[in-house]
Design an enzyme around this catalytic site. Structure first.
Site, PDB file in Angstrom:
ATOM      1  N   ARG A 118       0.807  -1.228   0.000  1.00 14.72           N
ATOM      2  CA  ARG A 118       0.000   0.000   0.000  1.00 14.72           C
ATOM      3  C   ARG A 118       0.840   1.278   0.000  1.00 14.72           C
ATOM      4  O   ARG A 118       0.360   2.352   0.342  1.00 14.72           O
ATOM      5  CB  ARG A 118      -0.986   0.021   1.162  1.00 14.72           C
ATOM      6  CG  ARG A 118      -1.949  -1.138   1.084  1.00 14.72           C
ATOM      7  CD  ARG A 118      -3.041  -1.042   2.113  1.00 14.72           C
ATOM      8  NE  ARG A 118      -3.855  -2.244   2.063  1.00 14.72           N
ATOM      9  CZ  ARG A 118      -3.502  -3.386   2.647  1.00 14.72           C
ATOM     10  NH1 ARG A 118      -2.400  -3.461   3.364  1.00 14.72           N
ATOM     11  NH2 ARG A 118      -4.259  -4.447   2.512  1.00 14.72           N
ATOM     12  N   LYS A 140       2.278  10.956 -11.703  1.00 17.56           N
ATOM     13  CA  LYS A 140       1.514   9.942 -12.445  1.00 17.56           C
ATOM     14  C   LYS A 140       2.389   8.713 -12.624  1.00 17.56           C
ATOM     15  O   LYS A 140       3.540   8.817 -13.063  1.00 17.56           O
ATOM     16  CB  LYS A 140       1.094  10.477 -13.820  1.00 17.56           C
ATOM     17  CG  LYS A 140      -0.092  11.413 -13.778  1.00 17.56           C
ATOM     18  CD  LYS A 140      -0.591  11.679 -15.195  1.00 17.56           C
ATOM     19  CE  LYS A 140      -1.715  12.687 -15.210  1.00 17.56           C
ATOM     20  NZ  LYS A 140      -2.147  13.002 -16.581  1.00 17.56           N
ATOM     21  N   GLU A 182       8.641  18.183 -25.405  1.00 16.23           N
ATOM     22  CA  GLU A 182       7.888  18.505 -24.177  1.00 16.23           C
ATOM     23  C   GLU A 182       8.322  19.872 -23.639  1.00 16.23           C
ATOM     24  O   GLU A 182       7.518  20.606 -23.070  1.00 16.23           O
ATOM     25  CB  GLU A 182       8.083  17.423 -23.105  1.00 16.23           C
ATOM     26  CG  GLU A 182       7.629  16.020 -23.499  1.00 16.23           C
ATOM     27  CD  GLU A 182       6.109  15.798 -23.424  1.00 16.23           C
ATOM     28  OE1 GLU A 182       5.360  16.743 -23.084  1.00 16.23           O
ATOM     29  OE2 GLU A 182       5.668  14.662 -23.732  1.00 16.23           O
ATOM     30  N   LYS A 224       5.800  22.601 -14.862  1.00 23.82           N
ATOM     31  CA  LYS A 224       4.976  21.423 -14.575  1.00 23.82           C
ATOM     32  C   LYS A 224       4.598  21.391 -13.097  1.00 23.82           C
ATOM     33  O   LYS A 224       3.447  21.107 -12.751  1.00 23.82           O
ATOM     34  CB  LYS A 224       5.689  20.126 -14.990  1.00 23.82           C
ATOM     35  CG  LYS A 224       4.805  18.910 -14.697  1.00 23.82           C
ATOM     36  CD  LYS A 224       5.080  17.690 -15.516  1.00 23.82           C
ATOM     37  CE  LYS A 224       4.051  16.601 -15.187  1.00 23.82           C
ATOM     38  NZ  LYS A 224       4.308  15.329 -15.821  1.00 23.82           N
ATOM     39  N   GLU A 234      -5.807  16.351 -11.915  1.00 22.79           N
ATOM     40  CA  GLU A 234      -6.344  16.649 -13.240  1.00 22.79           C
ATOM     41  C   GLU A 234      -7.864  16.755 -13.264  1.00 22.79           C
ATOM     42  O   GLU A 234      -8.544  16.072 -14.022  1.00 22.79           O
ATOM     43  CB  GLU A 234      -5.850  15.614 -14.276  1.00 22.79           C
ATOM     44  CG  GLU A 234      -6.036  16.123 -15.708  1.00 22.79           C
ATOM     45  CD  GLU A 234      -5.288  15.291 -16.740  1.00 22.79           C
ATOM     46  OE1 GLU A 234      -4.183  14.819 -16.446  1.00 22.79           O
ATOM     47  OE2 GLU A 234      -5.823  15.153 -17.842  1.00 22.79           O
ATOM     48  N   ARG A 238      -4.797  21.054 -15.032  1.00 20.54           N
ATOM     49  CA  ARG A 238      -3.681  20.157 -15.343  1.00 20.54           C
ATOM     50  C   ARG A 238      -3.783  19.631 -16.777  1.00 20.54           C
ATOM     51  O   ARG A 238      -2.782  19.260 -17.386  1.00 20.54           O
ATOM     52  CB  ARG A 238      -3.625  18.987 -14.346  1.00 20.54           C
ATOM     53  CG  ARG A 238      -2.405  18.099 -14.568  1.00 20.54           C
ATOM     54  CD  ARG A 238      -2.165  17.083 -13.461  1.00 20.54           C
ATOM     55  NE  ARG A 238      -1.046  16.216 -13.826  1.00 20.54           N
ATOM     56  CZ  ARG A 238      -0.309  15.523 -12.985  1.00 20.54           C
ATOM     57  NH1 ARG A 238      -0.545  15.569 -11.703  1.00 20.54           N
ATOM     58  NH2 ARG A 238       0.679  14.765 -13.426  1.00 20.54           N
ATOM     59  N   ASN A 242      -1.633  18.522 -21.572  1.00 14.66           N
ATOM     60  CA  ASN A 242      -1.923  17.623 -22.691  1.00 14.66           C
ATOM     61  C   ASN A 242      -1.899  18.331 -24.035  1.00 14.66           C
ATOM     62  O   ASN A 242      -2.319  17.749 -25.040  1.00 14.66           O
ATOM     63  CB  ASN A 242      -3.287  16.959 -22.494  1.00 14.66           C
ATOM     64  CG  ASN A 242      -3.283  16.053 -21.279  1.00 14.66           C
ATOM     65  OD1 ASN A 242      -2.308  15.368 -21.027  1.00 14.66           O
ATOM     66  ND2 ASN A 242      -4.356  16.076 -20.517  1.00 14.66           N
ATOM     67  N   HIS A 245      -1.300  16.479 -27.180  1.00 17.26           N
ATOM     68  CA  HIS A 245      -1.317  15.048 -26.852  1.00 17.26           C
ATOM     69  C   HIS A 245      -2.526  14.303 -27.396  1.00 17.26           C
ATOM     70  O   HIS A 245      -2.437  13.120 -27.675  1.00 17.26           O
ATOM     71  CB  HIS A 245      -1.222  14.855 -25.331  1.00 17.26           C
ATOM     72  CG  HIS A 245       0.177  15.015 -24.813  1.00 17.26           C
ATOM     73  ND1 HIS A 245       0.895  16.173 -24.979  1.00 17.26           N
ATOM     74  CD2 HIS A 245       0.998  14.158 -24.158  1.00 17.26           C
ATOM     75  CE1 HIS A 245       2.085  16.023 -24.432  1.00 17.26           C
ATOM     76  NE2 HIS A 245       2.190  14.808 -23.924  1.00 17.26           N
ATOM     77  N   HIS A 249      -1.489  11.305 -29.415  1.00 18.21           N
ATOM     78  CA  HIS A 249      -1.822   9.923 -29.033  1.00 18.21           C
ATOM     79  C   HIS A 249      -2.482   9.189 -30.192  1.00 18.21           C
ATOM     80  O   HIS A 249      -2.258   7.994 -30.391  1.00 18.21           O
ATOM     81  CB  HIS A 249      -2.736   9.898 -27.806  1.00 18.21           C
ATOM     82  CG  HIS A 249      -2.008  10.221 -26.531  1.00 18.21           C
ATOM     83  ND1 HIS A 249      -2.641  10.713 -25.419  1.00 18.21           N
ATOM     84  CD2 HIS A 249      -0.700  10.118 -26.194  1.00 18.21           C
ATOM     85  CE1 HIS A 249      -1.755  10.908 -24.451  1.00 18.21           C
ATOM     86  NE2 HIS A 249      -0.569  10.549 -24.907  1.00 18.21           N
ATOM     87  N   HIS A 262       7.085   9.299 -28.723  1.00 20.79           N
ATOM     88  CA  HIS A 262       6.020  10.133 -28.153  1.00 20.79           C
ATOM     89  C   HIS A 262       6.266  11.631 -28.444  1.00 20.79           C
ATOM     90  O   HIS A 262       5.372  12.343 -28.882  1.00 20.79           O
ATOM     91  CB  HIS A 262       5.951   9.866 -26.650  1.00 20.79           C
ATOM     92  CG  HIS A 262       5.035  10.777 -25.918  1.00 20.79           C
ATOM     93  ND1 HIS A 262       3.666  10.682 -26.011  1.00 20.79           N
ATOM     94  CD2 HIS A 262       5.283  11.831 -25.084  1.00 20.79           C
ATOM     95  CE1 HIS A 262       3.121  11.628 -25.266  1.00 20.79           C
ATOM     96  NE2 HIS A 262       4.070  12.339 -24.692  1.00 20.79           N
TER      97      HIS A 262
END
Ligand SMILES: NC(=O)c1ccc[n+]([C@@H]2O[C@H](COP(=O)([O-])OP(=O)(O)OC[C@H]3O[C@@H](n4cnc5c(N)ncnc54)[C@H](O)[C@@H]3O)[C@@H](O)[C@H]2O)c1
Ligand SMILES: [Zn+2]
Length: 362
Positions: A118, A140, A182, A224, A234, A238, A242, A245, A249, A262
């Site tokens: 945990r 993330k 980025e 960031k 998010e 936030r 993206n 993105h 994607h 990417h």
């Protein structure tokens, strides 16, 4: 060395950026609360930097797990190797997982840290430019599922991030450029002055000039960190991160992950968002041209591959994570440094933007 702070109350943590940090034993020790650690790395990065980390961990019982290298191994099956190592070595709740590698290792080791017993301590030592400016910051973590990228994961903050720019000396040029994509994104989101700095200093970045890299990493991480501090999970702003993105994607997904990196896909994606913003009269033609030019200067793609049809784009974009209640929210630009999350556009405007950026017309 520059030290930034990600401000998240009791989960706040520092980001150290500079050269020769992997020689600084004190830096690592002060963020390891217990007396044991597990280093997670891969077969490419371990031969380059594991020895330095081992040397930094004298006095702390430490084990290592080396994963195969590549996005295709970022899955539950390979993740299990980390749990195996933790359990086989009887590492307890007070152990620290040290992620040594790029974003793939950071995301996997991070998720293992979030879920093992945990939650155990986590330190990120990112070794790609992309992971230094993006994936190691913000909490993330996760792995891919056969039906979707990053679909299984958790928000989990590290105790510290140590970004040693010396590690970039061994990074392939194509990977460096993917990280630069980025970095450009941060200028476009909210920092026009940084965008201008990038216009002046792109050659230095491509040449791996260490002071230029440190500065760009610092501004990127700060941006960031600020965005994450304002909206950790998010729920709103936030989503600005993206930018490019949703389009990107779709490119990655359609070509098959790994065909384009990417950073390459989101470069074309940022140009698509810029062109759409121009067509909607949100952004001037001059600003749009500046964006295309900077991305070109970084040797990154400005257009999506011709092989992807508009229909494929629309289908793939509608399964993007950013779809809430059936409405596709996009990040568009009111100008350089003035990005905004919006669903205030028509399907036809989206189609027109895709059509004009899937073939090179200039
Ligand atoms: N968690 C987040 O917020 C977040 C944000 C962006 C991206 N990501 C994830 O990050 C991943 C991409 O990260 P990446 O671009 O770092 O890719 P990566 O981790 O696959 O690294 C790219 C390649 O460079 C190699 N490498 C790493 N460091 C090196 C070094 N110093 N010298 C030589 N080679 C080195 C790696 O072994 C790999 O082959 C994706 O899985 C993406 O989903 C996560
Ligand atoms: Zn990205």
């Amino acid at each position: 060395m520059a030290t930034l702070k990600v401000d998240l109350g009791e989960r706040s943590y520092p980001i150290y950026i500079g050269t020769n940090l992997l020689g600084d034993n004190e830096l690592l020790h002060q963020h390891i609360p217990g007396n044991s650690a597990l280093i997670v790395s891969n077969e490419t990065v371990a031969p380059l930097y594991l020895e330095s980390i081992n040397a930094m961990l004298t006095g702390i019982r430490h084990e290592t797990v080396i994963l195969p290298d590549g996005e295709k191994y970022k899955n539950l099956e390979v993740l299990n190797q980390i749990y195996d190592a933790l359990l086989a070595n009887r590492l307890d709740r007070n152990t620290t997982i040290i992620a040594l590698g790029g974003g793939v290792i950071g995301d996997m080791a991070g998720f293992a840290a979030a879920s093992y017993q945990r939650g155990v301590h986590l330190i990120q030592i990112p070794t790609t430019l992309l992971s230094q400016v993006d994936s190691s910051v913000g909490g993330k973590t996760g792995v891919n599922h056969a039906l979707g990228k990053n679909m299984i994961g958790a928000f989990y903050q590290p105790k510290a991030v140590i970004a040693d720019t010396d590690t970039l000396n061994t990074l392939p040029a194509r990977e460096l450029r993917a990280g630069i994509a980025e970095i450009i994104k941060y200028g476009l989101i909210c920092n026009a002055a940084f965008f201008s700095w990038l216009e002046q200093n792109m050659d230095a970045l491509l040449a791996k000039n260490s002071s230029a890299l440190s500065y760009a990493i610092e501004i990127s991480c700060q941006t960031k960190a600020d965005v994450v501090a304002a909206d950790e999970r998010e729920n709103g702003s936030r989503a600005l991160l993206n930018l490019g993105h949703t389009f990107g994607h779709a490119i990655e997904n359609c070509l098959g992950y790994g065909e384009w990196l990417h950073g390459e896909a989101i470069s074309a994606g940022m140009c698509m968002a810029a062109e759409m913003s121009r067509q909607m009269h949100w952004m001037t033609a001059a600003d749009t041209a500046k964006i295309f030019n900077l991305i070109k200067k970084a040797n990154l793609p400005t257009h999506a591959p011709e092989s992807i049809s508009t229909d494929e784009f629309l289908t793939l974009m509608s399964v993007d994570k950013k779809v809430m209640d059936g409405i596709l929210r996009l990040v568009l630009m009111r100008g350089i440094g003035q990005s905004t999350v919006t669903s205030d556009y028509s399907r036809n405007q989206l189609i027109r933007a895709i059509e004009s950026t899937t073939t090179v017309t200039t």
